[in-house]
Design an enzyme around this catalytic site. Structure first.
Site, PDB file in Angstrom:
ATOM      1  N   CYS A   1     -58.316 -42.466 -12.351  1.00 44.55           N
ATOM      2  CA  CYS A   1     -56.894 -42.143 -12.309  1.00 44.55           C
ATOM      3  C   CYS A   1     -56.384 -41.872 -13.727  1.00 44.55           C
ATOM      4  O   CYS A   1     -56.595 -42.669 -14.644  1.00 44.55           O
ATOM      5  CB  CYS A   1     -56.101 -43.288 -11.677  1.00 44.55           C
ATOM      6  SG  CYS A   1     -54.330 -42.995 -11.596  1.00 44.55           S
TER       7      CYS A   1
ATOM      8  N   CYS B   1      -5.820   2.111   6.274  1.00 51.05           N
ATOM      9  CA  CYS B   1      -5.835   0.704   5.859  1.00 51.05           C
ATOM     10  C   CYS B   1      -6.560  -0.164   6.880  1.00 51.05           C
ATOM     11  O   CYS B   1      -7.234  -1.133   6.517  1.00 51.05           O
ATOM     12  CB  CYS B   1      -4.400   0.200   5.649  1.00 51.05           C
ATOM     13  SG  CYS B   1      -3.560   0.939   4.222  1.00 51.05           S
TER      14      CYS B   1
ATOM     15  N   CYS C   1      -5.565 -37.438   1.690  1.00 53.22           N
ATOM     16  CA  CYS C   1      -5.557 -38.868   1.326  1.00 53.22           C
ATOM     17  C   CYS C   1      -6.264 -39.139   0.009  1.00 53.22           C
ATOM     18  O   CYS C   1      -6.326 -40.293  -0.431  1.00 53.22           O
ATOM     19  CB  CYS C   1      -6.179 -39.701   2.443  1.00 53.22           C
ATOM     20  SG  CYS C   1      -7.959 -39.405   2.702  1.00 53.22           S
TER      21      CYS C   1
ATOM     22  N   CYS D   1     -67.876 -34.547  -8.675  1.00 51.04           N
ATOM     23  CA  CYS D   1     -68.308 -35.628  -7.793  1.00 51.04           C
ATOM     24  C   CYS D   1     -67.114 -36.405  -7.283  1.00 51.04           C
ATOM     25  O   CYS D   1     -65.973 -36.173  -7.672  1.00 51.04           O
ATOM     26  CB  CYS D   1     -69.279 -36.556  -8.536  1.00 51.04           C
ATOM     27  SG  CYS D   1     -68.510 -37.472  -9.876  1.00 51.04           S
TER      28      CYS D   1
ATOM     29  N   CYS E   1       0.814  -1.213   0.000  1.00 52.84           N
ATOM     30  CA  CYS E   1       0.000   0.000   0.000  1.00 52.84           C
ATOM     31  C   CYS E   1       0.848   1.264   0.000  1.00 52.84           C
ATOM     32  O   CYS E   1       0.307   2.374   0.077  1.00 52.84           O
ATOM     33  CB  CYS E   1      -0.930   0.011   1.205  1.00 52.84           C
ATOM     34  SG  CYS E   1      -0.069  -0.097   2.796  1.00 52.84           S
TER      35      CYS E   1
END
Length: 326
Positions: free
Chosen positions: A281, A114, A186, A276, A82
């Site tokens: 189905c 900063c 692993c 009714c 900076c």
């Protein structure tokens, strides 16, 4: 970069003479000037020479340290990315103390501007300021902080490993690939939900959340040791996702039980809007009663509602069987 006339004149004289080419090793031993170098070859040499010159000037210039308020030569200071300058001793002690205490959020420029902006030091600056041991600890603390902020972080299920595994970078969290984790230590590939060997993105995860598990988890307050143990084992994000999914499925089941009737032929649930109670189905074409779910003969479907003694006698247009949820 070179604005003053004196500096500019000195540079013109320097570049026009053999001294410039000798310093960049671009002239032969016979002092014959080599001029067949492209700008792409000269540019890095010029930049390197400019950086060396700036560093030499920085080393011989005095700067006030904003920490101890004492002036030091640049050779005893550090100029951060900076552009703020601090004496090496103060900055090394400050960053070393922060790293030792685990407060890596303060390992950055101590300048108030900063600090207010929350700027943290980069790896290059840290390596220049503190020792190797502090750098290793700083990197480990940064990795640890990133994993702790990751709600989908899980530990490798291999007993001798237990390495924290971060969430994958997947755009679609609902895709099956969001469950895949690969241990960086692993290299064990496993499912983040069930902790078993990776079974692919399409196969259903064998992990099932039970009602007792949900009740136990939701009954534990934030910060409870048992709740933390559950989240540590299965991953906080995974547990919350599974519990939310279980609650959604439970409410769906309750709605299905209260507001629909399952087809006795294929099991598909049907919700009646008007009409009714004789249903057909759409999937298997089975005729059935919407009130009791009994199969109806296709040739005489209305006999069920016209037979005295039947539970649904004279209830062809009955609509108050279910406790409708508003």
């Amino acid at each position: 970069m070179w604005t003053r006339e004196g500096v500019l004149y000195a540079w013109v004289a320097f570049l026009s003479g053999d001294e410039f080419l000798d310093s960049l090793s671009l002239s032969s031993k016979s002092h014959i000037t080599i001029v067949n170098h492209s700008p792409s070859t000269l540019l890095p040499l010029l930049e390197s020479y400019d950086a060396h010159t700036q560093n030499a000037a920085f080393a011989e210039t005095s700067y006030p340290c904003a920490i101890c308020l004492s002036p030091y030569k640049g050779r005893h200071c550090v100029r951060l990315a900076c552009a703020h300058v601090f004496c090496r001793s103060c900055l090394t002690d400050f960053w070393g103390s922060c790293i030792m205490e685990g407060d890596i959020g303060r390992v950055g420029c101590p300048d108030p501007g900063c600090v207010k902006a929350g700027h943290e030091a980069g790896e290059e600056d840290v390596i220049r300021v503190v020792g190797e041991e502090e750098v290793r600890r700083w990197k480990w603390l940064r990795t640890k902080r990133a994993l702790e902020r990751d709600p989908g972080m899980v530990h490798c299920p291999v007993a001798f490993c237990q390495t924290p595994v971060p969430s994958p970078e997947v755009d679609d969290d609902d895709s099956g690939w969001a469950r895949l984790r690969t241990c960086p230590t692993c290299e064990y590939a496993f499912c983040a939900f069930c902790r078993r060997t990776w079974h692919g993105p399409i196969s259903a995860c064998p992990l099932r959340v039970t009602e007792s598990f949900v009740e136990e988890y939701l009954g534990l307050p934030e910060g409870d040791a048992r709740r933390a143990q559950i989240e540590r084992r299965w991953g906080r994000g995974n547990v919350k996702r599974l519990v939310a999914k279980y609650e959604e499925e439970r409410m769906n089941r309750e709605w299905m039980d209260n507001c629909t009737m399952g087809c006795p032929g294929c099991g598909v649930h049907v919700e009646k809007s008007v009409g009714c109670n004789h249903m057909t189905c759409a999937k298997c074409k089975q005729h059935f009663c919407y009130l009791c779910g009994e199969k109806l003969p296709p040739s005489e479907p209305y006999k069920h509602f016209n037979t005295p003694g039947k539970k649904c006698f004279s209830k062809l247009f009955e609509e108050d069987l279910f406790d409708w949820v508003v």
